[in-house]
Motif scaffolding. Structure first.
Motif, PDB file in Angstrom:
ATOM      1  N   LEU A   1       1.623   9.794  -5.258  1.00 27.03           N
ATOM      2  CA  LEU A   1       2.170  11.094  -4.852  1.00 27.03           C
ATOM      3  C   LEU A   1       3.081  11.661  -5.940  1.00 27.03           C
ATOM      4  N   ARG A   2       3.880  10.762  -6.541  1.00 25.99           N
ATOM      5  CA  ARG A   2       4.812  11.177  -7.596  1.00 25.99           C
ATOM      6  C   ARG A   2       4.074  11.610  -8.849  1.00 25.99           C
TER       7      ARG A   2
ATOM      8  N   GLU B   1       0.840  -1.207   0.000  1.00 19.06           N
ATOM      9  CA  GLU B   1       0.000   0.000   0.000  1.00 19.06           C
ATOM     10  C   GLU B   1       0.877   1.260   0.000  1.00 19.06           C
ATOM     11  N   SER B   2       1.979   1.191   0.747  1.00 17.54           N
ATOM     12  CA  SER B   2       2.869   2.337   0.863  1.00 17.54           C
ATOM     13  C   SER B   2       3.528   2.657  -0.487  1.00 17.54           C
ATOM     14  N   ALA B   3       3.913   1.607  -1.226  1.00 15.73           N
ATOM     15  CA  ALA B   3       4.525   1.816  -2.544  1.00 15.73           C
ATOM     16  C   ALA B   3       3.520   2.464  -3.492  1.00 15.73           C
ATOM     17  N   LYS B   4       2.285   1.989  -3.418  1.00 17.98           N
ATOM     18  CA  LYS B   4       1.235   2.531  -4.289  1.00 17.98           C
ATOM     19  C   LYS B   4       1.020   4.018  -3.984  1.00 17.98           C
ATOM     20  N   ARG B   5       1.018   4.317  -2.686  1.00 17.34           N
ATOM     21  CA  ARG B   5       0.779   5.699  -2.267  1.00 17.34           C
ATOM     22  C   ARG B   5       1.901   6.629  -2.758  1.00 17.34           C
ATOM     23  N   PHE B   6       3.147   6.139  -2.674  1.00 13.64           N
ATOM     24  CA  PHE B   6       4.269   6.967  -3.116  1.00 13.64           C
ATOM     25  C   PHE B   6       4.193   7.194  -4.637  1.00 13.64           C
ATOM     26  N   THR B   7       3.761   6.163  -5.374  1.00 19.75           N
ATOM     27  CA  THR B   7       3.608   6.313  -6.826  1.00 19.75           C
ATOM     28  C   THR B   7       2.540   7.364  -7.125  1.00 19.75           C
TER      29      THR B   7
END
Lengths: 59, 235
Positions: free
Chosen positions: A22-23, A14-20
């Motif tokens: 955000l980018r 979930e954290s990786a998805k959120r950072f993507t």
């Protein structure tokens, strides 16, 4: 002493998805042009004004 | 004696431990790789992170890891923002800025083509800032950051803590530390093994913890002899 916290399984994905996500958030093209044009204006205004010619200063 | 356990053998390693671990240290590179889908260690990092959560092993961190993670994310965000800035504004940008950003774009493409991710260096960021200020005009960099970065980093750490359950060790006496954290010990690690200050601060707190292993990708810690790590290292 406080018991150590445990994470939530799935949190890493979930954290990786959120950072993507955000980018991928970007300003619009018109906002970018506005940044550039405003800065150009400021640069123009901050240029030293032509000083008086020496002969104008003669009395 | 230290032991390096590859990520693929992590499950076996956990079974071999004499008792369930009270926690473990997770280094910046795992947290970062797991958040960055183009990172070469992304899959391993996510799988390891999820395995820790499934086995209910608390994750511990310190101020150095927090600051390193935010720094890496800053470098990713600014790098990508510079390319977007070029794409959207190239008709309006001075030639020198366009050329500098195009050259950056080429480096990023080359890096991706060789299968690795690209991280802008702090030097490149400062160079871009100076170029923006001198070539476009005063205040450009601040406006660029405000539009492209905004508050993207603000809640970053809180989210990590909240969802991944990251626990914070700040060096004060704790049941998870066997002795006080001293600057002098971190400095000794730097002097003995020639590692960087941040690595030494992370390693120092880990070596004084009750945790049996640290999850990291830093090769210099894994040198078999001499090796500063007496507990297990996973990645």
């Amino acid at each position: 002493m406080k018991k150590p916290e445990l994470g939530i399984p799935g949190a890493f994905r979930e954290s990786a998805k959120r950072f993507t996500e955000l980018r991928e958030k970007k300003p619009s093209e018109s906002e970018v042009v506005e940044i550039i044009e405003k800065a150009k204006k400021r640069k123009e205004q901050s240029r030293p004004k032509k000083s008086a010619r020496p002969r104008d200063l003669e009395t | 004696v230290s032991r390096v356990v590859p990520a693929s053998q992590f499950e076996w390693y956990l079974k071999e431990l004499p008792s369930p671990p009270q926690g473990c240290f997770v280094d910046t590179n795992l947290l970062f790789a797991a958040d960055y889908e183009v990172h070469r260690l992304y899959d391993e990092a996510v799988e390891l992170g999820e395995a820790l959560l499934l086995h209910r092993i608390p994750i511990f961190s310190n101020a150095t890891i927090r600051s390193e993670l935010l720094e890496l994310k800053r470098r990713v965000l600014i790098g990508e923002a510079l390319l977007d800035f070029l794409e959207m504004g190239q008709k309006h940008l001075p030639v020198r800025v366009v050329n500098a950003l195009r050259s950056l774009k080429t480096s990023i493409r080359e890096s991706i083509a060789t299968g690795s991710h690209y991280l802008l260096s702090d030097r490149q960021i400062k160079k871009s800032r100076d170029l923006f200020e001198s070539e476009i005009g005063p205040g450009t960099w601040k406006d660029f950051c405000s539009k492209f970065i905004g508050d993207k980093l603000e809640s970053e750490w809180e989210r990590q803590v909240e969802r991944k359950g990251i626990n914070y060790l700040d060096g004060r006496p704790s049941e998870y530390l066997t002795s006080p954290i001293e600057w002098s010990d971190a400095i000794r690690l730097i002097e003995t093994f020639g590692i960087g200050t941040s690595d030494a601060m992370i390693l120092n707190i880990f070596l004084k913890s009750v945790f049996p292993f640290i999850v990291t990708a830093i090769g210099s810690w894994l040198a078999p002899d001499p090796c500063p790590v007496s507990q297990g290292v996973v990645f």
